[in-house]
Design a protein around this motif. Sequence first.
Motif, mmCIF file in Angstrom:
data_model
loop_
_atom_site.group_PDB
_atom_site.id
_atom_site.type_symbol
_atom_site.label_atom_id
_atom_site.label_comp_id
_atom_site.label_asym_id
_atom_site.label_seq_id
_atom_site.Cartn_x
_atom_site.Cartn_y
_atom_site.Cartn_z
ATOM 1 N N GLN A 15 -1.630 -64.192 4.641
ATOM 2 C CA GLN A 15 -1.604 -62.671 4.463
ATOM 3 C C GLN A 15 -1.956 -62.392 3.077
ATOM 4 O O GLN A 15 -2.781 -61.416 2.847
ATOM 5 C CB GLN A 15 -0.200 -62.160 4.969
ATOM 6 C CG GLN A 15 -0.073 -60.535 4.754
ATOM 7 C CD GLN A 15 1.377 -59.966 5.008
ATOM 8 O OE1 GLN A 15 2.383 -60.651 4.616
ATOM 9 N NE2 GLN A 15 1.446 -59.110 5.816
ATOM 10 N N ARG A 72 -5.188 -59.978 2.219
ATOM 11 C CA ARG A 72 -5.022 -58.496 1.401
ATOM 12 C C ARG A 72 -5.964 -58.807 0.090
ATOM 13 O O ARG A 72 -6.493 -57.747 -0.388
ATOM 14 C CB ARG A 72 -3.430 -58.506 1.286
ATOM 15 C CG ARG A 72 -2.840 -58.187 2.477
ATOM 16 C CD ARG A 72 -3.350 -56.861 3.447
ATOM 17 N NE ARG A 72 -2.584 -56.787 4.622
ATOM 18 C CZ ARG A 72 -3.043 -56.921 5.881
ATOM 19 N NH1 ARG A 72 -4.142 -57.526 5.998
ATOM 20 N NH2 ARG A 72 -2.266 -56.762 7.061
ATOM 21 N N SER A 127 -8.806 -57.300 3.185
ATOM 22 C CA SER A 127 -8.792 -57.144 4.538
ATOM 23 C C SER A 127 -7.673 -56.331 4.896
ATOM 24 O O SER A 127 -6.635 -56.484 4.465
ATOM 25 C CB SER A 127 -8.701 -58.525 5.144
ATOM 26 O OG SER A 127 -8.339 -58.395 6.541
ATOM 27 N N ARG A 128 -7.908 -55.670 5.957
ATOM 28 C CA ARG A 128 -6.430 -54.840 6.387
ATOM 29 C C ARG A 128 -6.394 -54.953 7.859
ATOM 30 O O ARG A 128 -5.756 -54.475 8.760
ATOM 31 C CB ARG A 128 -6.992 -53.186 6.311
ATOM 32 C CG ARG A 128 -7.485 -52.644 5.263
ATOM 33 C CD ARG A 128 -6.413 -52.568 3.881
ATOM 34 N NE ARG A 128 -5.131 -52.771 3.993
ATOM 35 C CZ ARG A 128 -4.570 -53.644 3.153
ATOM 36 N NH1 ARG A 128 -5.187 -54.010 2.199
ATOM 37 N NH2 ARG A 128 -3.235 -53.852 3.189
ATOM 38 N N THR A 129 -6.784 -56.342 8.184
ATOM 39 C CA THR A 129 -6.574 -56.812 9.409
ATOM 40 C C THR A 129 -5.008 -57.090 9.698
ATOM 41 O O THR A 129 -4.353 -57.472 8.891
ATOM 42 C CB THR A 129 -7.190 -58.319 9.667
ATOM 43 O OG1 THR A 129 -8.513 -58.167 9.408
ATOM 44 C CG2 THR A 129 -7.036 -58.605 11.094
ATOM 45 N N PRO A 130 -4.774 -56.387 11.068
ATOM 46 C CA PRO A 130 -3.299 -56.456 11.366
ATOM 47 C C PRO A 130 -2.858 -57.878 11.522
ATOM 48 O O PRO A 130 -3.477 -58.496 12.248
ATOM 49 C CB PRO A 130 -3.049 -55.563 12.609
ATOM 50 C CG PRO A 130 -4.468 -54.936 12.800
ATOM 51 C CD PRO A 130 -5.542 -55.425 11.924
ATOM 52 N N GLY A 160 2.478 -55.014 5.348
ATOM 53 C CA GLY A 160 1.637 -54.549 6.297
ATOM 54 C C GLY A 160 1.805 -55.060 7.721
ATOM 55 O O GLY A 160 0.989 -54.866 8.793
#
Length: 118
Positions: A62, A66, A70-73, A93
Motif C-alpha cells: 500500500q 501510494r 496510485s489511488r487504486t483501492p 485509504g
Amino acid sequence: MVAIIDDDEQVRTATASLVRSLGLATRTFASAEDFLLSPEQGVADCVITDVQMPGMSGVELQAALRAKGSRTPLIFITAFPEDRIRRQVTLAGAVGFLAKPFDGQEMIACLDAALAGA
C-alpha cells in the motif's frame, strides 16, 4: 480487473472464484513483488491483498503504491486482525480490512465500495 495478492494459493483461488462470480475479471499474484513487476499494477481497478506475506507485506505494498501516486483501492485480508494495522491501512485509504476466513458478503460489500468510483 481485480488483482488478488496472497501467498496462500487456496486463498487466492477461492477469492478469485468469488470475484469472478460477480462478473469481474481477476488476476492473481503470489507476492506483492510479483504484482509490482506486472503490467496489471497500472490498470487494476482494485487490489485485494493479504497483510502478512513473505517479502513485502500488504501494508508495504500500500505504501509503495501510494508513493507512486496510485489511488487504486485496496482491500486487506488477514489471519491476524490487529486494530493497529487496521487503523494504519484505513488512514492510508483502505476500503476494507477482513479477517480470514472472511464472509463472502463482506467482501462483496467492500468490492462494491471500491469499484463505485471505477
